[in-house]
Design a protein around this motif. Structure first.
Motif, PDB file in Angstrom:
ATOM      1  N   GLY A 141       0.797  -1.230   0.000  1.00 18.66           N
ATOM      2  CA  GLY A 141       0.000   0.000   0.000  1.00 18.66           C
ATOM      3  C   GLY A 141       0.827   1.276   0.000  1.00 18.66           C
ATOM      4  O   GLY A 141       0.355   2.334   0.408  1.00 18.66           O
ATOM      5  N   TYR A 142       2.073   1.196  -0.488  1.00 19.15           N
ATOM      6  CA  TYR A 142       2.924   2.390  -0.523  1.00 19.15           C
ATOM      7  C   TYR A 142       2.676   3.268  -1.758  1.00 19.15           C
ATOM      8  O   TYR A 142       3.149   4.389  -1.811  1.00 19.15           O
ATOM      9  N   VAL A 143       2.016   2.710  -2.759  1.00 19.57           N
ATOM     10  CA  VAL A 143       1.814   3.483  -3.994  1.00 19.57           C
ATOM     11  C   VAL A 143       0.387   4.026  -4.009  1.00 19.57           C
ATOM     12  O   VAL A 143      -0.567   3.244  -3.980  1.00 19.57           O
ATOM     13  N   PRO A 144       0.221   5.359  -4.040  1.00 12.69           N
ATOM     14  CA  PRO A 144      -1.139   5.908  -4.096  1.00 12.69           C
ATOM     15  C   PRO A 144      -1.858   5.443  -5.360  1.00 12.69           C
ATOM     16  O   PRO A 144      -1.218   5.212  -6.388  1.00 12.69           O
ATOM     17  N   GLU A 145      -3.155   5.335  -5.272  1.00 11.61           N
ATOM     18  CA  GLU A 145      -3.944   4.767  -6.369  1.00 11.61           C
ATOM     19  C   GLU A 145      -3.704   5.515  -7.677  1.00 11.61           C
ATOM     20  O   GLU A 145      -3.571   4.917  -8.733  1.00 11.61           O
ATOM     21  N   TRP A 146      -3.623   6.858  -7.592  1.00 13.44           N
ATOM     22  CA  TRP A 146      -3.480   7.646  -8.832  1.00 13.44           C
ATOM     23  C   TRP A 146      -2.164   7.357  -9.553  1.00 13.44           C
ATOM     24  O   TRP A 146      -2.035   7.562 -10.750  1.00 13.44           O
ATOM     25  N   LEU A 147      -1.198   6.849  -8.807  1.00 15.50           N
ATOM     26  CA  LEU A 147       0.114   6.592  -9.411  1.00 15.50           C
ATOM     27  C   LEU A 147       0.204   5.181 -10.023  1.00 15.50           C
ATOM     28  O   LEU A 147       1.147   4.860 -10.738  1.00 15.50           O
ATOM     29  N   GLN A 148      -0.790   4.376  -9.772  1.00 14.10           N
ATOM     30  CA  GLN A 148      -0.729   2.983 -10.242  1.00 14.10           C
ATOM     31  C   GLN A 148      -1.210   2.844 -11.686  1.00 14.10           C
ATOM     32  O   GLN A 148      -1.755   1.819 -12.069  1.00 14.10           O
ATOM     33  N   HIS A 149      -1.030   3.879 -12.474  1.00 15.85           N
ATOM     34  CA  HIS A 149      -1.478   3.848 -13.862  1.00 15.85           C
ATOM     35  C   HIS A 149      -0.311   4.143 -14.795  1.00 15.85           C
ATOM     36  O   HIS A 149       0.701   4.715 -14.382  1.00 15.85           O
ATOM     37  N   PHE A 150      -0.512   3.781 -16.032  1.00 14.83           N
ATOM     38  CA  PHE A 150       0.574   3.859 -17.001  1.00 14.83           C
ATOM     39  C   PHE A 150       1.156   5.270 -17.142  1.00 14.83           C
ATOM     40  O   PHE A 150       2.364   5.454 -17.042  1.00 14.83           O
ATOM     41  N   TRP A 151       0.302   6.256 -17.373  1.00 12.02           N
ATOM     42  CA  TRP A 151       0.814   7.598 -17.717  1.00 12.02           C
ATOM     43  C   TRP A 151       1.607   8.232 -16.582  1.00 12.02           C
ATOM     44  O   TRP A 151       2.748   8.685 -16.812  1.00 12.02           O
ATOM     45  N   PRO A 152       1.062   8.294 -15.352  1.00 13.49           N
ATOM     46  CA  PRO A 152       1.903   8.866 -14.286  1.00 13.49           C
ATOM     47  C   PRO A 152       3.161   8.035 -14.046  1.00 13.49           C
ATOM     48  O   PRO A 152       4.238   8.593 -13.786  1.00 13.49           O
ATOM     49  N   ALA A 153       3.051   6.716 -14.178  1.00  9.66           N
ATOM     50  CA  ALA A 153       4.229   5.860 -13.959  1.00  9.66           C
ATOM     51  C   ALA A 153       5.282   6.112 -15.040  1.00  9.66           C
ATOM     52  O   ALA A 153       6.486   6.061 -14.763  1.00  9.66           O
ATOM     53  N   LEU A 154       4.819   6.411 -16.250  1.00  7.91           N
ATOM     54  CA  LEU A 154       5.757   6.709 -17.349  1.00  7.91           C
ATOM     55  C   LEU A 154       6.568   7.959 -17.013  1.00  7.91           C
ATOM     56  O   LEU A 154       7.797   7.983 -17.174  1.00  7.91           O
ATOM     57  N   ALA A 155       5.860   8.984 -16.533  1.00  9.79           N
ATOM     58  CA  ALA A 155       6.546  10.229 -16.179  1.00  9.79           C
ATOM     59  C   ALA A 155       7.511   9.998 -15.016  1.00  9.79           C
ATOM     60  O   ALA A 155       8.654  10.473 -15.036  1.00  9.79           O
ATOM     61  N   VAL A 156       7.065   9.224 -14.035  1.00  8.41           N
ATOM     62  CA  VAL A 156       7.920   8.963 -12.866  1.00  8.41           C
ATOM     63  C   VAL A 156       9.165   8.174 -13.282  1.00  8.41           C
ATOM     64  O   VAL A 156      10.276   8.461 -12.829  1.00  8.41           O
ATOM     65  N   SER A 157       8.982   7.204 -14.173  1.00 10.54           N
ATOM     66  CA  SER A 157      10.136   6.393 -14.581  1.00 10.54           C
ATOM     67  C   SER A 157      11.162   7.265 -15.312  1.00 10.54           C
ATOM     68  O   SER A 157      12.366   7.034 -15.216  1.00 10.54           O
ATOM     69  N   TRP A 158      10.677   8.263 -16.046  1.00 11.36           N
ATOM     70  CA  TRP A 158      11.579   9.186 -16.738  1.00 11.36           C
ATOM     71  C   TRP A 158      12.434   9.930 -15.707  1.00 11.36           C
ATOM     72  O   TRP A 158      13.641  10.028 -15.843  1.00 11.36           O
ATOM     73  N   VAL A 159      11.778  10.400 -14.659  1.00  7.59           N
ATOM     74  CA  VAL A 159      12.475  11.168 -13.624  1.00  7.59           C
ATOM     75  C   VAL A 159      13.400  10.265 -12.800  1.00  7.59           C
ATOM     76  O   VAL A 159      14.557  10.622 -12.543  1.00  7.59           O
ATOM     77  N   VAL A 160      12.900   9.079 -12.436  1.00  8.86           N
ATOM     78  CA  VAL A 160      13.710   8.171 -11.606  1.00  8.86           C
ATOM     79  C   VAL A 160      14.988   7.774 -12.349  1.00  8.86           C
ATOM     80  O   VAL A 160      16.088   7.779 -11.774  1.00  8.86           O
TER      81      VAL A 160
END
Lengths: 454, 404
Positions: free
Chosen positions: B108-127
């Protein structure tokens, strides 16, 4: 000249005592009508197609015709066969081709076309690639004439392709996937949600003709305790899905059966030597070391370094079928002597000794692969041959180019007689219900079949 | 003579600007044309029943990777042998944020809104960019072979970490399934992203490639891009001219890594599978081969290199086998009739690399600067430039006795 008995003539034809031409002439004299002569010759042609003894396996009594009037059915296979996978994949393809030719390239009134698709890429040294796995499955799905998909070799790849073929309602049959979670749930060896997550439609479309890892790990552990008399095991694995999976099951069953597991660790397949690792393991005092690994993960060197500190008399070496190859024996040289290996089925030599279809298969695959009289075809090629038999006989029984009908027939395979003469049926999960685990030992530098472990 | 008449400075400048605008427009025009051709490929594939859309999607992911590596190796001149590590980081970021098997989701560490492709794509770019900086920081004082060894080490550590940290990454089992974009509609066309929707996946990957190309071009033509080139040509000279070496190199590592993050997260979602075995050393080497073969420093050359190697590896050998067999049948040559060209992939791949390096070491489509380095004999100064230099010198030099 007295008229000959028609039944006698037919019997002589089927026993190859007379030729088709002689039969036609003498049947005409005997008064057999042209239509009946045609029918008898057609049946004889079908039987003649079954001439290679290896092709007599499968469900007994399944008819076989070489008629191709209904059109063409396409079959695709998908596994890597270049680079590091050239031997394993190449032998499996050759066995599949051999089976198809044995059946006259026809089944159920259809001409059968087979195209092997490479699942490996040079950018991954020939090993399987997720992109190719997806592409190959989609290619088969989108080809309307494709009625079954053979493969894959790697379980990870099947985890990608099975959901795709499942949605398309296309039957998929593997000759080598051994990861339990693809078909069943087994505590300690599979993940939560498996195997259902691979079947989005809820209907099973995937089956395999080889025993899964949990069967092999289980049989190995029971044999080690009850037959080999061992009680303290140290377990190593190569950190691969296969190696770790089979090692975990061995550890679980070994402990359940009353043995003591001193350790269950991964080793670095790229290390230059394992002397210090083996010294520390020897200090723990095991009487058996189980190595869940494939030969390309430095298992031969591991065995060499093990024998440097632990003799074969004191400590048993046991490994799974990933080590059942001459490469392993040659790599470990003298250290391989006395090593035990489990394998799902029978070795080539055992098949020769058994005679019948298995011996015929070994003789002809050796010839096709130019292996000489004693060369070892890859052990999984047997399963590639048998999986093609399952497909062809299912097409024969379905008699129609219909994916659902052929899938039902494949899943409904019962009483299938293997090249080794054992019999199995597919269970509801797509696994064989009577897996045989063979036991092989290195004797005088040769992998020698010792019997079965379960 | 009219031809030797000096040109007025203003005229020369305006001519040069016009030339640049024209050449820029031509480049953009050609680029638009090429993108259109690629965008139309799914229709062509369907029309002619080619069935290679899956391969094209994978090849485009390699294009993205090659463009990213070109920032580090081509623009900034920093040899990176561990680029697959960032590819892995991108893929695992997507997997860990969206896969139901992810440790972080289970806990339960990942907020629901982040468990989707588009926000995860942006986060992976930054990470991936952050990890680019983390790798870049200790290598700032290293050059050449030493830098290569450190990056190689990083490339080995990352996949092994993902393999061994099984409680977090699922180890040998990998992550499957992975989140994918939800269905949306544009101009009445429904874009779904099931694994069988190959055309939509292809367009998505192509769109991200085009976006990345646009971004990389802007970076290259910016002040940052020029400092990369300055550092690549001569670090000491660049530092003497006021270029901040630390910042320049870190930006190169961060931006190069970030596009690998894009590629990683895309591939994770596209293949619905993340496993450490897909990010081994050979992947870094293959991407580097694409950059070197295509032409280090020229983004279009690098794209061509990636397309060429990808096309060869995944399509060409398979497509050439049937005609080869037919030829063998026609000529009654058994070897050709039964030979599967796919098995020669490695031989041809190796030969192509060796021959390219021997005959055209600068790559197939090198940047002008790189080409000049390899072929100094062709580096002619135009008569016009000579004349201009001469004139300037003439104007600047004081006449004898003038100072007095």
């Amino acid at each position: 000249m007295a008229r000959e008995s028609i039944a006698g003539l037919i019997a002589q034809l089927h026993q190859s005592k007379i030729t088709r031409r002689e039969f036609t002439q003498r049947a005409a004299v005997a008064g057999l009508s042209a239509g009946l002569v045609g029918n008898v010759l057609a049946v004889h042609a079908a039987k003649a197609q079954d001439l290679p003894e290896a092709a007599t396996i499968g469900i007994p009594g399944t008819p076989h015709t070489t008629d191709t009037s209904k059109g063409t059915i396409k079959l695709y296979s998908s596994w890597p066969f270049t680079g590091a996978m050239e031997r394993i994949g190449g032998h499996a393809i050759e066995a599949t081709y051999m089976c198809l030719e044995d059946f006259g390239n026809a089944a159920g009134g259809f001409a059968i076309e087979y195209e092997p698709l490479d699942e490996g890429i040079a950018a991954n040294e020939g090993r399987w690639d997720p992109g190719k796995a997806t592409e190959n499955a989609n290619r088969a799905i989108n080809d309307e004439s494709c009625m079954a998909y053979l493969g894959t070799y790697n379980s990870g790849s099947a985890a990608i392709s099975v959901p795709l073929t499942n949605v398309a309602g296309l039957a998929q049959i593997s000759f080598a996937n051994t990861y339990p979670g693809l078909t069943t749930s087994f505590e300690g060896a599979t993940e939560e949600g498996e195997p259902d997550l691979y079947y989005p439609t809820g209907t099973r479309n995937y089956m395999r003709v080889c025993p899964a890892d949990h069967v092999q790990g289980d049989a190995g552990a029971r044999w080690a305790i009850h037959e080999n008399g061992r009680s303290k095991a140290y377990i190593l694995h190569d950190n691969s899905l296969y190696g770790k999976g089979v090692a975990n099951v061995f550890a679980l069953i070994f402990a359940q059966e009353g043995g003591e597991v001193l350790g269950n660790d991964g080793y670095d397949p790229r290390a230059s030597d394992y002397q210090s690792l083996m010294t520390s393991i020897a200090d723990a005092g095991p009487d058996i070391i189980y190595v869940g690994a494939t030969v390309d993960n430095n298992a031969a060197k591991l065995l060499q370094d093990m024998r440097g500190v632990m003799s074969a008399d004191d400590v048993t070496f046991l490994g799974p079928d990933g080590l059942n190859t001459d490469t392993f024996v040659q790599g470990a040289a003298d250290a391989a002597e006395g090593a035990w290996i489990t394998f799902g089925g029978f070795s080539a030599d055992a098949l020769v000794e058994l005679g019948g279809p298995g011996a015929d298969y070994v003789a002809r695959i050796r010839e096709r692969l130019d292996l000489g009289e004693t060369g070892q075809p890859d052990s999984y090629a047997v399963y590639a041959y048998e999986s093609m038999v399952v497909v062809l006989q299912a097409i024969e029984r379905a008699g129609a180019a219909d994916r659902t009908a052929i899938l039902d027939q494949m899943f409904g395979t019962e009483g299938f007689v293997t090249l080794a003469g054992t019999t199995w049926s597919f269970n509801d999960e797509g696994d064989i219900d009577n897996p045989v685990i063979g036991l092989i030992r290195v004797v005088d530098g040769v992998l020698t079949f010792q019997g079965t472990a379960n | 003579m009219a031809s030797s008449m000096p040109t007025a400075p203003g005229e020369l400048a305006s001519g040069s600007i016009l030339q640049r605008i024209m050449s820029g427009r031509q480049e953009n025009l050609l680029l638009c044309l090429a993108i259109s051709v690629f965008a139309l490929y799914p229709l062509v594939d369907e029309l002619f029943d080619i069935g290679r859309l899956g391969s094209m999607g994978s090849i485009m992911i390699y294009v993205l990777l090659a463009m990213g590596l070109n920032i580090v190796v081509g623009y900034a001149g920093l040899l990176d042998l561990g680029y697959a590590a960032f590819f892995a980081i991108g893929a695992y970021t997507m997997g860990l944020l969206t896969s139901p098997k992810s440790f972080f989701i289970k806990e339960g560490y990942v907020p629901e809104w982040l468990q989707h492709f588009w926000p995860a794509l942006a986060v992976s770019w930054v990470v991936a960019a952050i990890f680019g900086v983390l790798l870049g920081a200790p290598t700032l004082r290293l050059r050449g072979d030493y830098l290569a060894i450190v990056t190689l080490g990083f490339g080995e550590i990352v996949p092994n970490f993902f393999l061994n940290a099984e409680k977090i990454t699922n180890g040998t089992l990998g992550l499957n399934p992975v989140g994918k974009p939800s269905t949306f509609t544009i101009f009445g066309h429904k874009f779904a992203f099931a694994p069988t929707d190959q055309d939509n996946w292809y367009w998505l990957i192509l769109a991200i490639c085009v976006l990345s190309l646009f971004m990389i071009r802007r970076f290259y033509n910016s002040r940052l891009g020029r400092t990369w080139q300055a550092v690549r040509e001569d670090e000491i000279a660049a530092a003497s001219m006021g270029v901040n070496l630390v910042r320049t190199k870190l930006w190169a590592f961060a931006l190069g890594a970030s596009f690998a993050g894009f590629a990683g997260s895309l591939s994770a979602a596209y293949f619905q599978y993340v496993h450490p075995a897909n990010f081994e050393f050979i992947v870094s080497i293959t991407i580097l081969s694409m950059v070197v073969l295509g032409g280090i420093g020229n983004i279009y050359g690098v794209i061509a290199g990636a397309l060429l190697i990808g096309f060869f590896d995944r399509i060409l050998t398979e497509e050439l086998t049937p005609p080869l067999n037919s030829l063998g049948d026609a000529l009654s040559i058994d070897f050709l009739a039964n030979h599967n060209l796919t098995q020669d992939k490695f031989l041809i791949f190796g030969l192509a690399l060796v021959l390219t390096m021997l005959l055209r070491p600068e790559g197939l489509f090198p940047s002008a600067r790189r080409k000049a380095e390899f072929h100094p004999e062709e580096d002619k100064i135009s008569e016009h430039e000579q004349q201009q230099m001469y004139d300037i010198r003439e104007m600047d030099e004081p006449a004898v006795g003038e100072r007095a």
